[in-house]
Write an enzyme that holds these catalytic residues in place. Sequence first.
Site, PDB file in Angstrom:
ATOM      1  N   TRP A  64      12.276  23.735   4.928  1.00  0.00           N
ATOM      2  CA  TRP A  64      13.637  23.536   5.983  1.00  0.00           C
ATOM      3  C   TRP A  64      14.795  23.891   5.100  1.00  0.00           C
ATOM      4  O   TRP A  64      15.272  23.562   4.164  1.00  0.00           O
ATOM      5  CB  TRP A  64      12.982  21.762   6.263  1.00  0.00           C
ATOM      6  N   SER A  75      19.191   5.274  -0.722  1.00  0.00           N
ATOM      7  CA  SER A  75      20.663   5.688  -0.714  1.00  0.00           C
ATOM      8  C   SER A  75      21.885   6.404   0.109  1.00  0.00           C
ATOM      9  O   SER A  75      23.064   6.745  -0.214  1.00  0.00           O
ATOM     10  CB  SER A  75      20.700   7.204  -2.052  1.00  0.00           C
ATOM     11  N   ARG A 134       0.819  -1.093  -0.401  1.00  0.00           N
ATOM     12  CA  ARG A 134      -0.104   0.419  -0.038  1.00  0.00           C
ATOM     13  C   ARG A 134       0.892   1.215   0.138  1.00  0.00           C
ATOM     14  O   ARG A 134       0.482   2.313  -0.405  1.00  0.00           O
ATOM     15  CB  ARG A 134      -0.614   0.143   1.429  1.00  0.00           C
ATOM     16  N   HIS A 178       9.347  13.002   3.021  1.00  0.00           N
ATOM     17  CA  HIS A 178      10.435  14.243   2.677  1.00  0.00           C
ATOM     18  C   HIS A 178      10.311  14.739   2.134  1.00  0.00           C
ATOM     19  O   HIS A 178       8.881  15.608   1.685  1.00  0.00           O
ATOM     20  CB  HIS A 178      11.160  12.760   1.934  1.00  0.00           C
ATOM     21  N   GLY A 214       5.234   0.632  -2.865  1.00  0.00           N
ATOM     22  CA  GLY A 214       4.490  -0.953  -3.116  1.00  0.00           C
ATOM     23  C   GLY A 214       3.331  -1.199  -3.671  1.00  0.00           C
ATOM     24  O   GLY A 214       2.884  -1.956  -4.889  1.00  0.00           O
TER      25      GLY A 214
HETATM   26  N1  LIG Z   1      10.245   7.358  -0.196  1.00  0.00           N
HETATM   27  C1  LIG Z   1      11.109   7.308  -0.566  1.00  0.00           C
HETATM   28  O1  LIG Z   1      12.190   8.497  -1.254  1.00  0.00           O
HETATM   29  C2  LIG Z   1      12.945   6.074  -0.999  1.00  0.00           C
HETATM   30  C3  LIG Z   1      12.173   5.190  -0.324  1.00  0.00           C
HETATM   31  N2  LIG Z   1      13.196   3.581   0.151  1.00  0.00           N
HETATM   32  C4  LIG Z   1      12.399   2.018   0.108  1.00  0.00           C
HETATM   33  O2  LIG Z   1      11.891   1.866  -0.315  1.00  0.00           O
HETATM   34  C5  LIG Z   1      10.717   1.352   0.227  1.00  0.00           C
HETATM   35  C6  LIG Z   1       9.465   1.546   0.412  1.00  0.00           C
HETATM   36  O3  LIG Z   1       8.920   3.002   0.695  1.00  0.00           O
HETATM   37  P1  LIG Z   1       8.224   3.807   0.815  1.00  0.00           P
HETATM   38  O4  LIG Z   1       6.948   2.785  -0.069  1.00  0.00           O
HETATM   39  O5  LIG Z   1       8.290   5.120   0.205  1.00  0.00           O
HETATM   40  O6  LIG Z   1       7.165   3.686   2.164  1.00  0.00           O
HETATM   41  P2  LIG Z   1       5.880   3.923   2.548  1.00  0.00           P
HETATM   42  O7  LIG Z   1       6.098   4.611   4.160  1.00  0.00           O
HETATM   43  O8  LIG Z   1       4.945   4.475   1.533  1.00  0.00           O
HETATM   44  O9  LIG Z   1       5.763   2.646   3.000  1.00  0.00           O
HETATM   45  C7  LIG Z   1       5.680   1.707   3.682  1.00  0.00           C
HETATM   46  C8  LIG Z   1       4.894   0.310   3.602  1.00  0.00           C
HETATM   47  O10 LIG Z   1       5.626  -0.505   4.837  1.00  0.00           O
HETATM   48  C9  LIG Z   1       4.291  -0.861   5.633  1.00  0.00           C
HETATM   49  N3  LIG Z   1       4.864  -0.904   6.806  1.00  0.00           N
HETATM   50  C10 LIG Z   1       5.680  -0.349   7.408  1.00  0.00           C
HETATM   51  N4  LIG Z   1       6.086  -0.892   8.615  1.00  0.00           N
HETATM   52  C11 LIG Z   1       5.046  -2.433   8.859  1.00  0.00           C
HETATM   53  C12 LIG Z   1       5.060  -3.048   9.384  1.00  0.00           C
HETATM   54  N5  LIG Z   1       5.853  -2.855  10.884  1.00  0.00           N
HETATM   55  N6  LIG Z   1       4.801  -4.431   9.070  1.00  0.00           N
HETATM   56  C13 LIG Z   1       3.799  -4.585   8.010  1.00  0.00           C
HETATM   57  N7  LIG Z   1       4.322  -3.470   7.273  1.00  0.00           N
HETATM   58  C14 LIG Z   1       4.481  -2.444   7.074  1.00  0.00           C
HETATM   59  C15 LIG Z   1       3.400  -0.193   5.475  1.00  0.00           C
HETATM   60  O11 LIG Z   1       2.227  -0.539   5.405  1.00  0.00           O
HETATM   61  P3  LIG Z   1       0.489  -0.022   5.638  1.00  0.00           P
HETATM   62  O12 LIG Z   1       0.656   0.982   4.568  1.00  0.00           O
HETATM   63  O13 LIG Z   1      -0.337  -1.424   5.793  1.00  0.00           O
HETATM   64  O14 LIG Z   1       0.724   0.704   6.880  1.00  0.00           O
HETATM   65  C16 LIG Z   1       3.336   0.712   4.502  1.00  0.00           C
HETATM   66  O15 LIG Z   1       2.508   0.107   3.507  1.00  0.00           O
HETATM   67  C17 LIG Z   1      11.583   0.999   1.507  1.00  0.00           C
HETATM   68  O16 LIG Z   1      11.908   0.084   1.821  1.00  0.00           O
HETATM   69  C18 LIG Z   1      12.354   2.611   1.719  1.00  0.00           C
HETATM   70  O17 LIG Z   1      13.092   2.453   2.692  1.00  0.00           O
HETATM   71  C19 LIG Z   1      14.203   4.273  -0.414  1.00  0.00           C
HETATM   72  C20 LIG Z   1      14.521   4.795  -1.236  1.00  0.00           C
HETATM   73  C21 LIG Z   1      13.596   6.698  -1.195  1.00  0.00           C
HETATM   74  C1  LIG Z   2      15.189   9.204   1.152  1.00  0.00           C
HETATM   75  C2  LIG Z   2      16.239   9.547   1.591  1.00  0.00           C
HETATM   76  O1  LIG Z   2      15.296  10.552   2.193  1.00  0.00           O
HETATM   77  C3  LIG Z   2      15.711  11.220   4.044  1.00  0.00           C
HETATM   78  O2  LIG Z   2      16.933  11.852   3.965  1.00  0.00           O
HETATM   79  P1  LIG Z   2      16.924  13.120   2.768  1.00  0.00           P
HETATM   80  O3  LIG Z   2      16.920  12.972   1.348  1.00  0.00           O
HETATM   81  O4  LIG Z   2      17.987  14.424   3.433  1.00  0.00           O
HETATM   82  O5  LIG Z   2      15.585  13.478   3.246  1.00  0.00           O
HETATM   83  P2  LIG Z   2      14.490  15.059   3.232  1.00  0.00           P
HETATM   84  O6  LIG Z   2      13.876  14.726   1.989  1.00  0.00           O
HETATM   85  O7  LIG Z   2      13.564  15.176   4.089  1.00  0.00           O
HETATM   86  O8  LIG Z   2      15.653  16.222   2.743  1.00  0.00           O
HETATM   87  C4  LIG Z   2      15.349  16.767   2.295  1.00  0.00           C
HETATM   88  C5  LIG Z   2      15.777  18.166   1.963  1.00  0.00           C
HETATM   89  O9  LIG Z   2      15.127  19.368   2.200  1.00  0.00           O
HETATM   90  C6  LIG Z   2      15.007  19.937   3.086  1.00  0.00           C
HETATM   91  N1  LIG Z   2      13.638  20.449   3.142  1.00  0.00           N
HETATM   92  C7  LIG Z   2      13.150  21.410   2.787  1.00  0.00           C
HETATM   93  N2  LIG Z   2      12.180  21.594   3.172  1.00  0.00           N
HETATM   94  C8  LIG Z   2      11.738  20.305   3.900  1.00  0.00           C
HETATM   95  C9  LIG Z   2      10.511  20.622   3.666  1.00  0.00           C
HETATM   96  O10 LIG Z   2       9.269  20.508   4.785  1.00  0.00           O
HETATM   97  N3  LIG Z   2      10.350  18.644   4.582  1.00  0.00           N
HETATM   98  C10 LIG Z   2      11.663  17.588   4.487  1.00  0.00           C
HETATM   99  N4  LIG Z   2      11.711  16.213   4.556  1.00  0.00           N
HETATM  100  N5  LIG Z   2      13.095  18.050   4.092  1.00  0.00           N
HETATM  101  C11 LIG Z   2      12.670  19.540   3.644  1.00  0.00           C
HETATM  102  C12 LIG Z   2      15.995  19.049   4.149  1.00  0.00           C
HETATM  103  O11 LIG Z   2      15.937  20.235   5.026  1.00  0.00           O
HETATM  104  C13 LIG Z   2      16.951  18.689   3.728  1.00  0.00           C
HETATM  105  O12 LIG Z   2      17.845  18.906   3.052  1.00  0.00           O
HETATM  106  C14 LIG Z   2      16.562   9.983   4.989  1.00  0.00           C
HETATM  107  O13 LIG Z   2      16.377  10.090   6.112  1.00  0.00           O
HETATM  108  C15 LIG Z   2      16.647   8.728   4.320  1.00  0.00           C
HETATM  109  O14 LIG Z   2      15.273   8.683   4.653  1.00  0.00           O
HETATM  110  C16 LIG Z   2      16.512   8.678   2.891  1.00  0.00           C
HETATM  111  O15 LIG Z   2      16.972   7.349   2.901  1.00  0.00           O
END
Ligand SMILES: NC(=O)C1=CN([C@@H]2O[C@H](COP(=O)(O)OP(=O)(O)OC[C@H]3O[C@@H](n4cnc5c(N)ncnc54)[C@H](OP(=O)(O)O)[C@@H]3O)[C@@H](O)[C@H]2O)C=CC1
Ligand SMILES: C[C@H]1O[C@H](OP(=O)(O)OP(=O)(O)OC[C@H]2O[C@@H](n3cnc4c(=O)[nH]c(N)nc43)[C@H](O)[C@@H]2O)[C@@H](O)[C@@H](O)C1=O
Length: 333
Positions: free
Chosen positions: A223, A129, A33, A200, A37
């Site tokens: 931020w 990353s 979800r 993020h 995913g």
């Molecule tokens: N978003 C990004 O910018 C990035 C993400 N990733 C990686 O990609 C993968 C997916 O991330 P993303 O889709 O953004 O994350 P989301 O937070 O959008 O989704 C995470 C999912 O994990 C499930 N989940 C979390 N905790 C549990 C638990 N205890 N038991 C069962 N299910 C759980 C949630 O299920 P439910 O919805 O049912 O609660 C949810 O569907 C992760 O491994 C993340 O580290 C890597 C780099 C960047």
């Molecule tokens: C995918 C990667 O994401 C995380 O790393 P990150 O890239 O630093 O995460 P971020 O997206 O939250 O921030 C990127 C930049 O953006 C600026 N920034 C401005 N304004 C907002 C703001 O309103 N929210 C957030 N979150 N950041 C802000 C913030 O100050 C920073 O300089 C890891 O924790 C980890 O989860 C990981 O692997």
Amino acid sequence: MVLNPSGVSGGDNVVFSPAPMDKSARIYIAGHRGLVGSALWRALRKQGFTNLVGATSSELDLRDRQGVLRFFKQTEPEYVILAAAKVGGILANSTYPADFLTDNLQIQLNVMDAALATGISRLLFLGSSCIYPKYAPQPIKEDSLLTGHLESTNDAYAIAKIAGIMQVQAVRRQYGLPWISAMPTNLYGPNDNFSRTTSHVLPAMIRRYEEAFRAGENSVTNWGTGTPRREFLHVDDMADACIHLLENYDGPDQVNVGTGTDVTIKEVASLVASAVGYEGTVHWDHTKPDGTPQKLLDVSKLTESGWTPKISLEQGLVQTVQWFRDNVHDSRT
Ligand SMILES: NC(=O)C1=CN([C@@H]2O[C@H](COP(=O)(O)OP(=O)(O)OC[C@H]3O[C@@H](n4cnc5c(N)ncnc54)[C@H](OP(=O)(O)O)[C@@H]3O)[C@@H](O)[C@H]2O)C=CC1
Ligand SMILES: C[C@H]1O[C@H](OP(=O)(O)OP(=O)(O)OC[C@H]2O[C@@H](n3cnc4c(=O)[nH]c(N)nc43)[C@H](O)[C@@H]2O)[C@@H](O)[C@@H](O)C1=O
């Protein structure tokens, strides 16, 4: 060209033959979800896959070791994509490091141990990353891993992810299973987390600018300093890359997944303003952390295998803003 034409990987006796996945194969998407995913679910359905398996965290908490093993025995998946994790932006990661470490270690151990116990031959683990050193040479190559100190705002999460990469490599060496790891850059798109505090940067800015635009306000505050650089990949491209890797890649090393280009946070703020139609002033809260100055991935390993992203940041932002307008109505969280 496949990434591993010999079919046998160096350093482990894994045998893998690149081939399209059978459309009737049972594929378990852990975290189906979430941002990634749900994109995987959409992409696989669109490609005609009919046997997808998912469970919400309330149906199956992946921190429950026995529950996970029961689930694997009941569902008997043939492929596993581990896209479940505790995920958050820079403030969430730096505020709750113990939760990010323990939840993700538990999820990874339970899913991969259950997959091993039930003989799953193909598993894709998603890291991030942020596993690379804070000051790694840019663009960051896969072999930069463990060559320097991590960025402190997300080192706990990064260590959990590095442990996941190690678990995949250890299973390959000890059991010869073709499990693989991918390291996504920053992702965005439909079904993202738009929370004001745990999200993020891109979803946070989309919500902030959209709420100001709707309210007729002419000031927003982001931020940090806006000077760090980030690479952004649309999640539909990420899903496409995951399927490409499952059908073409085998090897012990993680594969970077990204666009190969980055922008400053100030530049991305301007792109969000344009996509939303916001024309007010922008302020920067320097009390919030910047995080790592840059984390541009070297994606040559992936592009040499014939995969490239299709969605530009400008197009992806317009599409995601529209998705936000159509789907996110509760802006109290
Ligand atoms: N978003 C990004 O910018 C990035 C993400 N990733 C990686 O990609 C993968 C997916 O991330 P993303 O889709 O953004 O994350 P989301 O937070 O959008 O989704 C995470 C999912 O994990 C499930 N989940 C979390 N905790 C549990 C638990 N205890 N038991 C069962 N299910 C759980 C949630 O299920 P439910 O919805 O049912 O609660 C949810 O569907 C992760 O491994 C993340 O580290 C890597 C780099 C960047
Ligand atoms: C995918 C990667 O994401 C995380 O790393 P990150 O890239 O630093 O995460 P971020 O997206 O939250 O921030 C990127 C930049 O953006 C600026 N920034 C401005 N304004 C907002 C703001 O309103 N929210 C957030 N979150 N950041 C802000 C913030 O100050 C920073 O300089 C890891 O924790 C980890 O989860 C990981 O692997």
